[in-house]
Design a protein around this motif. Structure first.
Motif, PDB file in Angstrom:
ATOM      1  N   ARG A  64       0.853  -1.190  -0.151  1.00 17.69           N
ATOM      2  CA  ARG A  64       0.098  -0.025   0.135  1.00 17.69           C
ATOM      3  C   ARG A  64       1.004   1.103  -0.179  1.00 17.69           C
ATOM      4  O   ARG A  64       1.971   1.091   0.078  1.00 17.69           O
ATOM      5  CB  ARG A  64      -0.768   0.165   1.195  1.00 17.69           C
ATOM      6  N   PRO A  65       0.462   2.554   0.090  1.00 19.66           N
ATOM      7  CA  PRO A  65       1.271   3.534  -0.051  1.00 19.66           C
ATOM      8  C   PRO A  65       2.179   3.646   0.859  1.00 19.66           C
ATOM      9  O   PRO A  65       3.127   4.574   0.356  1.00 19.66           O
ATOM     10  CB  PRO A  65       0.029   4.664  -0.094  1.00 19.66           C
ATOM     11  N   ASP A  66       2.053   3.246   2.059  1.00 18.55           N
ATOM     12  CA  ASP A  66       3.080   3.612   3.032  1.00 18.55           C
ATOM     13  C   ASP A  66       4.116   2.230   3.131  1.00 18.55           C
ATOM     14  O   ASP A  66       4.854   2.333   3.881  1.00 18.55           O
ATOM     15  CB  ASP A  66       2.681   3.701   4.379  1.00 18.55           C
ATOM     16  N   GLY A  67       3.898   1.449   2.157  1.00 16.68           N
ATOM     17  CA  GLY A  67       5.068   0.338   2.138  1.00 16.68           C
ATOM     18  C   GLY A  67       4.602  -0.817   2.820  1.00 16.68           C
ATOM     19  O   GLY A  67       5.271  -1.827   2.590  1.00 16.68           O
ATOM     20  N   THR A  68       3.502  -0.812   3.451  1.00 15.97           N
ATOM     21  CA  THR A  68       3.060  -2.181   4.142  1.00 15.97           C
ATOM     22  C   THR A  68       2.552  -3.040   3.040  1.00 15.97           C
ATOM     23  O   THR A  68       1.825  -2.761   2.210  1.00 15.97           O
ATOM     24  CB  THR A  68       1.932  -2.275   4.942  1.00 15.97           C
ATOM     25  N   PRO A  69       3.110  -4.551   3.072  1.00 18.76           N
ATOM     26  CA  PRO A  69       2.692  -5.356   2.194  1.00 18.76           C
ATOM     27  C   PRO A  69       1.254  -5.784   2.359  1.00 18.76           C
ATOM     28  O   PRO A  69       0.771  -5.830   3.596  1.00 18.76           O
ATOM     29  CB  PRO A  69       3.534  -6.596   2.587  1.00 18.76           C
ATOM     30  N   VAL A  70       0.520  -5.943   1.454  1.00 13.88           N
ATOM     31  CA  VAL A  70      -1.265  -5.993   1.656  1.00 13.88           C
ATOM     32  C   VAL A  70      -1.569  -7.143   0.570  1.00 13.88           C
ATOM     33  O   VAL A  70      -2.643  -6.997   0.319  1.00 13.88           O
ATOM     34  CB  VAL A  70      -2.010  -4.792   1.295  1.00 13.88           C
ATOM     35  N   ASN A  71      -0.620  -8.023  -0.167  1.00 19.13           N
ATOM     36  CA  ASN A  71      -1.334  -8.844  -1.137  1.00 19.13           C
ATOM     37  C   ASN A  71      -2.324  -9.839  -0.333  1.00 19.13           C
ATOM     38  O   ASN A  71      -3.405 -10.153  -0.926  1.00 19.13           O
ATOM     39  CB  ASN A  71      -0.121  -9.694  -1.927  1.00 19.13           C
ATOM     40  N   ALA A  72      -2.045 -10.367   0.804  1.00 19.65           N
ATOM     41  CA  ALA A  72      -2.700 -11.319   1.428  1.00 19.65           C
ATOM     42  C   ALA A  72      -3.959 -10.695   1.636  1.00 19.65           C
ATOM     43  O   ALA A  72      -5.381 -11.319   1.893  1.00 19.65           O
ATOM     44  CB  ALA A  72      -1.966 -12.167   2.464  1.00 19.65           C
ATOM     45  N   VAL A  73      -4.033  -9.369   2.276  1.00 24.20           N
ATOM     46  CA  VAL A  73      -5.070  -8.618   2.718  1.00 24.20           C
ATOM     47  C   VAL A  73      -6.043  -8.478   1.537  1.00 24.20           C
ATOM     48  O   VAL A  73      -7.258  -8.419   1.644  1.00 24.20           O
ATOM     49  CB  VAL A  73      -4.498  -7.332   3.244  1.00 24.20           C
ATOM     50  N   LEU A  74      -5.582  -8.061   0.288  1.00 21.51           N
ATOM     51  CA  LEU A  74      -6.361  -7.884  -0.577  1.00 21.51           C
ATOM     52  C   LEU A  74      -7.290  -9.009  -1.389  1.00 21.51           C
ATOM     53  O   LEU A  74      -8.417  -9.005  -1.452  1.00 21.51           O
ATOM     54  CB  LEU A  74      -5.536  -7.476  -1.849  1.00 21.51           C
ATOM     55  N   GLY A  75      -6.280 -10.148  -1.261  1.00 27.02           N
ATOM     56  CA  GLY A  75      -6.947 -11.650  -1.549  1.00 27.02           C
ATOM     57  C   GLY A  75      -8.102 -11.864  -0.357  1.00 27.02           C
ATOM     58  O   GLY A  75      -9.076 -12.432  -0.862  1.00 27.02           O
ATOM     59  N   PHE A  76      -7.815 -11.687   0.600  1.00 22.63           N
ATOM     60  CA  PHE A  76      -8.866 -12.081   1.663  1.00 22.63           C
ATOM     61  C   PHE A  76     -10.110 -11.126   1.688  1.00 22.63           C
ATOM     62  O   PHE A  76     -11.221 -11.531   1.583  1.00 22.63           O
ATOM     63  CB  PHE A  76      -8.212 -11.869   3.012  1.00 22.63           C
ATOM     64  N   SER A  77      -9.862  -9.513   1.346  1.00 21.84           N
ATOM     65  CA  SER A  77     -10.802  -8.849   0.947  1.00 21.84           C
ATOM     66  C   SER A  77     -11.781  -9.139  -0.065  1.00 21.84           C
ATOM     67  O   SER A  77     -13.077  -9.009  -0.198  1.00 21.84           O
ATOM     68  CB  SER A  77     -10.342  -7.362   0.830  1.00 21.84           C
TER      69      SER A  77
END
Length: 949
Positions: A47-60
């Motif tokens: 995300r914009p602040d650099g936190t990884p979010v690929n699993a978060v997106l898949g879950f969402s």
């Protein structure tokens, strides 16, 4: 484990996902299982602040599909996401090695665990987890309840362990392949129907979860046996009928393991859950919750996909804010100087602030106390900031100056217990980010009141991850640097010198200006700095090295270490006696009496009266008598400066340790509690203060005596685990020095090998002095040692030292290449990096002053090596406590000193603790970095720190 119902075998008329009698359809999402599936299914995404979010997106995406995209017949009426609460469950009591070999999750997945729980709340979906049980047990319990209600149940998971639940109205769905799993698919997978899956798993075991099973029996054989004999107990009772001797012997020998395995794989379907089935009803999407979450994580495509559904659910944020009894916040000010601060002195107003903070999802927080020592400090008040320019201070223990609490002199304040009771849910709320500056202090202070602050962001550590070494990371400096604002100083409200007062005596209006500004500035710094982590590629440094270490250090500082007061007193007396004897000898050598603690008088003795060479006067006109000057004179054979150095060392040990430590013993715990500074070095090394336990000399007899005063509590020993030559090993890896890597891989004596290479002498029968010189070169090279420095260290001519260094680089040319390349990189970008991505900034690397520039070049050479060692130590410190906990061990990590960790270990657990600690420390670089040299840890034990080292 208690008995549990067996899912009924489906009749021929029961198709996949049979229709529910009630029309209810419960979806149970295996949150913990899907996290890993989603992580591996989608490419890396931040995300914009650099936190990884690929699993978060898949879950969402999965949650969005359940709530909006499924066909009407498949849409749930009830929905819950189920998570594992922790690694240890009741199964570990049955079989301690259960899941013992599970690897740590990928580093870029760790920060996504909390975000996936945030996603669940953002979608307005119930999430469930329970300590002591796995998500699978909760799913089994809810599936059983669905059967009893006549409701249909779809388990969203592809976990084979859940296939034992399939049958009748219960089915599974693979969330990635969108594939339904019914009885037929279970038979295809296991070779048996769902109600026999447990029997097959008991025989075949599971290497991933460390379920033992029966050696030599795989899935195909297990299915064949169960289809023949019906179940495990019948099989074990009739092993004589098995024709294959090895198979029969293995079953008879391992019958106990098979039964244990059955208990491990069988899911518990009677977990007591504090919820009603109706609470799982699907709730409408709340745009006020979901929209900020989608925007913060950069999920634009999902936001567009939800479209009108999201927009139509938006409620008025203003109306919701008006529901709390407090004035609306002012417009965000442009700078801290434009802020409006409020004093909160009644519970109703405090509750309104807390409600607004809960709604905002983030709050800056700071404490004001009576002491800088967190272990002894009492809370005086605290401050909150929700938006820039909108902050408050809550006074709790202010009193009239001089301690006279006269009527009318001190305004009304909220009782401490009542304020903390309201504050605790906010500070422990998982869906509200707590932002602080040097939060470790505040967390330690409130920990004593039973409050565990989580989740957190620390602006000091964010700044350190961004610009370690470039400048200080205190709030005042960061405010000036990033906000252009000069903060109110403590002396502005508390005074200075003899007139200085405690914060509890500061007038509340002044305290409000000072304390509320702290929270306001911290919030502004967070908004300015946090997005840079991603842009400057240091998110991983912050998320995996800085923030997780906070809770570890808090436990260490709170634990403290036991000190033998009597031994300290004895040492102090001994040092005083020896100092007096030395003083007489020094006066005799000088030819007269003088004050040994006076640099001016000492300079006159050495350079005016004794006319020793090399004296240099300072700007004040006095002779310089620093340690470097005295060491050079001592190296030339002059006895007086050598005696002065010995006297100074004893004086320092006495004043800094044997005297001071007695006064630093906490009266409540009886221990010494050092404080670790996380952002004080340029390389990531921790520093120890109040007291500084990292500067106790260990190469001298006196220093080792002081370590004898640090002792183990009754029933325990101290264990010291020390990385062996870690910086040399990292030099070999980073500079890619084949000969050094080979020597470390083969476990050779690296100093003897170096001596052999440089001086051309055989290792066998080597003169210890030759090895010592090689050792000095090995360690000196890491710090960019000069010929002058090596000559002084070894007591040899400078020309000889220069020849040694030249030979060293001839034998290991890769080191010279590394040093030259590092200096070029440092000059070009102003920083160098560790193997884990930490940036070590080098202010002055391009300085016009040759001496300063040369110093920074040596620092640049050392920083990637020392910094990588520091990062490995941080990774080890983060991993050791949970590893000990998973192993059921009670050892406590007490101290970290350079490359060493010190533990207090129960006598009965020494061997087991040693194994766990060494394994974790030696593998600390994995999986991020696969080092080309092995890390080696040596661990010793003893009643005292000296004995353990």
């Amino acid at each position: 484990m208690s008995s549990r119902a067996t899912p009924p075998t489906p009749t021929p008329t029961e198709g996949r996902g049979a229709l529910a009698e009630t029309g209810e359809h419960l979806y149970l999402v295996d949150g913990s299982g899907y996290i890993f599936r989603a992580y591996h299914a989608l490419p890396p995404l931040t995300r914009p602040d650099g936190t990884p979010v690929n699993a978060v997106l898949g879950f969402s995406n999965i949650l969005a599909r359940f709530l909006a995209d499924l066909d009407d017949g498949d849409r749930p009426t009830h929905l819950a996401v189920v998570f594992d609460a922790g690694r240890l469950t009741f199964r570990n009591e049955i079989y301690p090695q259960y899941k013992a070999h599970r690897p740590d999750p990928p580093e870029d997945l760790i920060p996504q665990f909390a975000l996936i729980r945030d996603a669940t709340k953002a979608f307005n979906v119930v999430s469930i987890e329970l300590e002591g049980f796995e998500a699978d047990d909760i799913i089994a319990t809810l599936a059983a309840e669905s059967r009893r209600r006549g409701a249909r149940c779809t388990i969203v998971s592809s976990d084979k362990d859940l296939m034992q639940l399939v049958g009748g109205p219960v089915e599974m769905m693979d969330p990635v392949k969108i594939k339904r799993i019914g009885p037929a698919e279970v038979v295809e997978k296991f070779g048996v129907p769902p109600e026999k899956v447990v029997e097959v798993q008991a025989l075949m075991g599971d290497s991933v979860d460390n379920v033992p099973g029966v050696p030599g029996i795989g899935q195909k054989t297990a299915a064949e046996l169960i289809n023949t004999f019906g179940d495990l107990e019948t099989l074990l009772a009739r092993t004589s009928e098995i024709k294959q001797p090895k198979r029969r012997e293995s079953l008879e020998t391992n019958a106990g393991l098979a039964r244990i395995s059955r208990e491990l794989v069988k899911l518990k379907d009677d977990v007591v859950l504090a919820l009603d089935f109706d609470t799982l009803k699907v709730r409408a999407i709340d745009g006020d919750k979901l929209l900020p979450f989608l925007e913060e994580n950069g999920f634009r495509s999902l936001k567009n996909k939800l479209g009108t559904r999201l927009a139509g659910s938006l409620s008025s944020a203003a109306n919701r804010a008006s529901a709390v009894a407090a004035p609306p916040p002012p417009a965000a000010a442009g700078s801290p100087g434009d802020s409006r601060f409020e004093t909160v002195s009644d519970l109703a107003t405090l509750e309104a602030w807390i409600a607004r903070a809960l709604a905002a999802g983030a709050v800056a927080f700071d404490t004001e106390t009576t002491s800088l020592d967190a272990m002894q400090a009492e809370l005086v008040g605290f401050s909150l900031a929700i938006e820039p320019g909108h902050a408050c201070y809550v006074p709790l223990r202010h009193r009239a100056r001089g301690g006279l609490a006269l009527d009318g002199e001190v305004p009304q304040q909220i009782p401490v217990a009542a304020a903390l009771e309201r504050l605790k849910p906010l500070l422990e709320a998982d869906d509200v980010l707590k932002i602080g500056q040097n939060l470790k202090y505040d967390m330690l202070v409130l920990r004593k009141s039973g409050i565990e602050i989580r989740p957190i962001d620390d602006t000091m550590l964010i700044s350190y991850a961004l610009e370690g070494g470039a400048h200080g990371h205190g709030m005042d400096e960061l405010s000036s640097l990033h906000l252009g604002h000069e903060t109110i100083k403590f002396s502005d409200v508390a005074g200075t010198g003899k007139e200085r007062i405690g914060f509890d005596e500061v007038a509340i209006p002044d305290a409000t200006r000072y304390a509320a500004e702290d929270a306001d500035v911290t919030l502004r710094l967070h908004r300015a700095l946090k997005p840079r982590l991603f842009r400057e590629h240091v998110t991983t440094v912050y998320e995996t090295l800085e923030r997780p270490l906070l809770s570890v250090l808090i436990e260490m500082e709170a634990a403290g270490i036991l000190v033998d007061r009597a031994e300290l007193a004895r040492l102090s007396a001994d040092f005083a006696t020896r100092m007096a004897e030395m003083e007489g000898e020094i006066h005799k050598l000088a030819g007269r009496s003088f004050n040994l603690g006076s640099p001016k008088q000492l300079g006159e003795i050495l350079f005016d009266e004794m006319s020793l060479p090399g004296g240099k006067k300072m700007k004040t006109g006095a002779w310089g008598t620093g340690a470097d000057v005295l060491e050079e004179l001592a190296g030339q054979g002059h006895e007086l400066p050598a005696k002065i150095l010995d006297w100074r060392q004893l004086a320092k040990l006495k004043s800094t340790y044997t005297d001071a430590l007695q006064g630093q013993i906490n009266p409540v715990t009886g221990r010494v509690h050092t404080s670790y500074a996380m952002a004080s070095t340029s390389t990531g090394r921790l520093s120890s203060t109040d007291p500084n336990l990292q500067n106790i000399p260990i190469r001298t007899e006196e220093g080792r005596k002081i370590r004898k005063a640090f002792v183990a509590a009754p029933g325990t020993v101290l264990m010291s685990a020390d990385y062996s030559q870690i910086e040399l090993r990292l030099l070999a890896h980073i500079a890619d020095i084949g000969a050094l890597k080979e020597a470390f891989a083969n476990g050779l004596d690296i100093h003897a090998m170096t001596a052999s290479e440089v001086f051309g002498v055989p290792v066998e029968g080597m003169d210890p002095m030759v090895r010592r010189r090689a050792k000095a070169i090995n360690f000196g090279i890491v710090y960019g040692i000069s010929a002058f420095g090596l000559a002084n260290q070894l007591g040899i001519p400078q020309g000889e030292a220069s020849t040694y260094i030249k030979r060293y680089f001839e034998r290991f040319p890769g080191i010279r290449a590394y040093m030259d390349a590092t200096k070029v990189t440092a000059r070009a970008q102003g920083w160098v990096g560790t193997i884990f991505g930490r940036r070590c900034h080098l202010a002055g690397i391009n300085d016009k002053n040759p001496a300063r520039r040369s110093f920074m070049e040596r620092a640049a050479i050392n920083a990637p090596i020392q910094g990588s060692a520091a990062d490995i130590m941080r990774r080890a410190m983060i991993r050791v406590p949970p590893a000990l906990n998973d192993a059921g061990l009670c050892a406590k990590m007490l101290l970290q000193v350079h490359d060493e960790l010190v533990f207090e270990v129960p006598n009965a657990e020494v061997d087991a603790t040693r194994r766990v600690v060494i394994e974790v420390m030696e593998k600390a670089a994995l999986p991020a970095i696969d080092l080309s040299v092995p890390l080696v840890v040596e661990a010793g034990t003893g009643h005292s720190w000296a004995e353990a080292h």
